[in-house]
Design a protein around this motif. Structure first.
Motif, PDB file in Angstrom:
ATOM      1  N   GLY A 195      28.288  33.650  45.915  1.00  0.00           N
ATOM      2  CA  GLY A 195      29.303  34.603  45.664  1.00  0.00           C
ATOM      3  C   GLY A 195      28.501  35.602  47.518  1.00  0.00           C
ATOM      4  O   GLY A 195      27.754  34.778  48.539  1.00  0.00           O
ATOM      5  N   THR A 205      28.531  41.293  47.038  1.00  0.00           N
ATOM      6  CA  THR A 205      29.702  42.145  47.109  1.00  0.00           C
ATOM      7  C   THR A 205      30.928  41.538  46.279  1.00  0.00           C
ATOM      8  O   THR A 205      31.629  42.655  45.719  1.00  0.00           O
ATOM      9  CB  THR A 205      30.289  42.586  48.579  1.00  0.00           C
ATOM     10  OG1 THR A 205      30.302  41.239  48.926  1.00  0.00           O
ATOM     11  CG2 THR A 205      29.205  42.904  49.155  1.00  0.00           C
ATOM     12  N   ARG A 206      31.082  39.941  46.095  1.00  0.00           N
ATOM     13  CA  ARG A 206      31.979  39.857  45.500  1.00  0.00           C
ATOM     14  C   ARG A 206      31.977  38.384  45.008  1.00  0.00           C
ATOM     15  O   ARG A 206      31.401  37.530  46.134  1.00  0.00           O
ATOM     16  CB  ARG A 206      33.251  39.392  45.861  1.00  0.00           C
ATOM     17  CG  ARG A 206      34.503  38.589  45.778  1.00  0.00           C
ATOM     18  CD  ARG A 206      35.822  39.042  46.910  1.00  0.00           C
ATOM     19  NE  ARG A 206      37.120  38.791  45.878  1.00  0.00           N
ATOM     20  CZ  ARG A 206      38.449  38.743  46.841  1.00  0.00           C
ATOM     21  NH1 ARG A 206      37.569  39.326  48.221  1.00  0.00           N
ATOM     22  NH2 ARG A 206      39.404  39.029  45.784  1.00  0.00           N
ATOM     23  N   PRO A 208      34.374  35.574  43.507  1.00  0.00           N
ATOM     24  CA  PRO A 208      35.364  35.386  43.093  1.00  0.00           C
ATOM     25  C   PRO A 208      35.600  34.338  41.533  1.00  0.00           C
ATOM     26  O   PRO A 208      35.718  34.565  40.747  1.00  0.00           O
ATOM     27  CB  PRO A 208      35.934  34.700  44.254  1.00  0.00           C
ATOM     28  CG  PRO A 208      35.809  34.855  44.956  1.00  0.00           C
ATOM     29  CD  PRO A 208      34.091  35.164  45.058  1.00  0.00           C
ATOM     30  N   TRP A 212      32.369  38.823  39.696  1.00  0.00           N
ATOM     31  CA  TRP A 212      31.873  39.291  40.260  1.00  0.00           C
ATOM     32  C   TRP A 212      32.347  40.528  41.068  1.00  0.00           C
ATOM     33  O   TRP A 212      32.435  39.827  41.976  1.00  0.00           O
ATOM     34  CB  TRP A 212      29.887  39.673  40.019  1.00  0.00           C
ATOM     35  CG  TRP A 212      29.125  38.590  39.071  1.00  0.00           C
ATOM     36  CD1 TRP A 212      29.370  38.501  37.631  1.00  0.00           C
ATOM     37  CD2 TRP A 212      27.806  37.939  39.199  1.00  0.00           C
ATOM     38  NE1 TRP A 212      28.630  37.502  37.310  1.00  0.00           N
ATOM     39  CE2 TRP A 212      27.872  37.691  37.774  1.00  0.00           C
ATOM     40  CE3 TRP A 212      26.827  37.300  39.962  1.00  0.00           C
ATOM     41  CZ2 TRP A 212      27.157  37.160  37.425  1.00  0.00           C
ATOM     42  CZ3 TRP A 212      26.488  36.831  39.799  1.00  0.00           C
ATOM     43  CH2 TRP A 212      25.899  37.027  38.687  1.00  0.00           C
ATOM     44  N   HIS A 213      31.853  41.791  41.082  1.00  0.00           N
ATOM     45  CA  HIS A 213      32.245  42.773  41.998  1.00  0.00           C
ATOM     46  C   HIS A 213      31.325  43.642  42.554  1.00  0.00           C
ATOM     47  O   HIS A 213      31.224  44.494  41.545  1.00  0.00           O
ATOM     48  CB  HIS A 213      33.570  43.055  42.072  1.00  0.00           C
ATOM     49  CG  HIS A 213      34.129  42.382  41.908  1.00  0.00           C
ATOM     50  ND1 HIS A 213      35.571  41.613  43.081  1.00  0.00           N
ATOM     51  CD2 HIS A 213      35.328  41.509  40.529  1.00  0.00           C
ATOM     52  CE1 HIS A 213      36.282  41.040  42.925  1.00  0.00           C
ATOM     53  NE2 HIS A 213      35.894  41.212  41.286  1.00  0.00           N
ATOM     54  N   GLU A 214      30.280  43.915  43.653  1.00  0.00           N
ATOM     55  CA  GLU A 214      29.763  45.210  43.851  1.00  0.00           C
ATOM     56  C   GLU A 214      28.852  45.007  42.851  1.00  0.00           C
ATOM     57  O   GLU A 214      28.350  46.035  42.340  1.00  0.00           O
ATOM     58  CB  GLU A 214      30.235  45.924  43.875  1.00  0.00           C
ATOM     59  CG  GLU A 214      30.893  46.248  45.423  1.00  0.00           C
ATOM     60  CD  GLU A 214      30.733  46.523  46.500  1.00  0.00           C
ATOM     61  OE1 GLU A 214      29.867  47.113  46.574  1.00  0.00           O
ATOM     62  OE2 GLU A 214      31.662  45.996  47.454  1.00  0.00           O
ATOM     63  N   CYS A 300      39.963  33.911  45.291  1.00  0.00           N
ATOM     64  CA  CYS A 300      39.418  34.988  46.285  1.00  0.00           C
ATOM     65  C   CYS A 300      41.273  35.508  46.284  1.00  0.00           C
ATOM     66  O   CYS A 300      40.521  37.283  47.140  1.00  0.00           O
ATOM     67  CB  CYS A 300      39.396  34.419  47.742  1.00  0.00           C
ATOM     68  SG  CYS A 300      40.378  33.641  48.243  1.00  0.00           S
TER      69      CYS A 300
END
Length: 433
Positions: A195, A205-206, A208, A212-214, A300
């Motif tokens: 990522g 941060t990402r 896809p 996961w995000h941040e 994405c």
């Protein structure tokens, strides 16, 4: 370390863009700033700072070049024999290196006199804990100073799409289990993830394909696994490129592109011995290069991304498998069938050649790398359909003036793990006191 951040202490950002020639001594006949610092070339440095610098230089050389005699260390660093003896003595006392008599005849020696003392990394005590996180699997191991894999294991990734908590709990458990069975704690921890990892603070941060995000992965892993050593997080493809450049098929090359395909597709680009990171650390996200405008939907959010054309799901579709219950098991069956010469399996690889060639042609035309290394499922593609791939590539390239060598990544499935270890060791050396 390009694209790699070290949250030590937690919350403190550290940006490390590295000149690999400085670390390896390659690419120049002139003394490099990190490996050739002596009292005569370090005016203005206080003695303590100079000593730390020279200790790091010795450790760096031993890590990258392996066991070396005291005489050899003096030649590499430009330090006197007494200075080398003093520095090696300190590193020995700290449990990082050990000395032994040479068991091999040295060039120019007549066989009389004492054999030279050989200084080696004490890898059982000085080791990095390396973790390679993928969508379906987690690989974890101990890699000693010097690059030797001391132990490793692979297990199914217990992740829940969009919720990193189960996966983090699994990582923390694996770390605790591995550390408690060893005599010493790791000097640093490296984590490779599929990522975007922000260079500024090491936050994922990402990712896809993981949802996961941040995610402050390094900080949360430190807290949940009770880790006191530095934790470094980086993109898996860029870390694998680092490993190939230091220890694999690209060791003696100054310019290369490493491309790996799995569930996703990523790259690491080395230009003039430097790993390209971009302004944020996201450089190399080639899986989201649009190669089929308006094509299949990607995780994405875009359509026609390269990874939708050449990733694991694309390969399985070409073999007749759609939305498998166990993607990894299906891939392994396909690889096995191809190894046995199964016509349908080999045809699936051949069908992948055209879309792979389109992306590779773009990368070659942009970066003029001289060497393109293929990793992940692109390694068996090169093995089973090399002729078709080269033909497809020559047909779409259009710039024969850019000579390029196409090769297989030497480190294979260990590439991500070894890259995570290299990032961890670089972090340790950067902060070594």
């Amino acid at each position: 370390m390009g694209g790699v951040s070290t949250p030590t202490p937690v919350g403190a950002a550290q940006r490390c863009n590295v000149d690999w020639r400085t670390l390896t001594g390659e690419g120049s006949n002139e003394p490099r700033s990190e490996d050739h610092v002596t009292a005569s070339t370090a005016q203005g440095r206080d003695p303590a700072s100079l000593r730390r610098h020279n200790l790091r230089a010795l450790l760096r050389h031993l890590h990258l070049r392996g066991p070396t005699s005291r005489v050899g260390l003096g030649e590499v660093t430009g330090l006197t024999r007494s200075a080398i003896a003093d520095l090696v003595g300190e590193l020995t006392e700290r449990g990082l290196v050990l000395e032994s008599g040479s068991s091999q005849q040295q060039p120019g020696r007549t066989g009389r006199g004492r054999p030279p003392l050989i200084v080696s990394p004490r890898d059982e005590r000085a080791y990095a804990l390396a973790i390679a996180v993928d969508v379906d699997t987690v690989r974890i191991g101990r890699v000693g100073l010097g690059g030797n894999v001391l132990e490793e294991m692979t297990t199914q990734h217990e992740h829940s799409p969009g919720d990193p908590t189960p996966g983090l709990e699994q990582l923390a458990r694996l770390v605790r289990e591995l550390v408690t069975t060893t005599e010493a704690s790791p000097i640093a921890v490296g984590v490779a993830v599929p990522g975007l990892v922000r260079d500024e603070d090491g936050v994922v941060t990402r990712a896809p394909n993981l949802g996961w995000h941040e995610l402050a992965l390094g900080q949360r892993l430190r807290e949940s696994a009770d880790i006191t050593a530095p934790v470094v997080v980086g993109n898996e493809a860029r870390l694998a490129a680092l490993a190939e450049h230091r220890r694999g098929a690209g060791r003696d090359r100054t310019d290369l592109v490493y491309v790996s395909a799995g569930v996703g597709v990523g790259a690491g680009i080395v230009a003039h011995d430097q790993l390209l990171t971009g302004s944020t650390g996201y450089a190399g996200e080639i899986g989201h290069m649009i190669t089929s405008p308006g094509g299949r939907a990607c995780h994405c959010g875009a359509r026609g991304c390269w990874e939708t054309e050449i990733g694991a799901d694309a390969l399985l579709r070409r073999s007749g498998v759609v939305e498998p219950a166990d993607r990894q098991a299906e891939l392994e069956r396909l690889f096995d069938r191809a190894e046995r010469g199964d016509a349908e399996a080999l045809d699936a690889f051949r069908q992948l050649c055209a879309p792979v060639a389109i992306g590779l042609a773009n990368l070659i035309n942009i970066f003029d790398p001289g060497l393109v290394l293929l990793g992940g499922l692109l390694r068996p593609l090169l093995r089973h359909a090399e002729g078709e791939l080269r033909h497809s590539l020559e047909r779409v390239r259009g710039l024969p003036e850019l000579p390029v060598e196409l090769g297989s990544a030497r480190l294979g499935e260990q590439g991500h793990l070894l890259g995570a270890a290299e990032a961890a060791v670089s972090s340790f050396l950067a902060s070594f006191e």
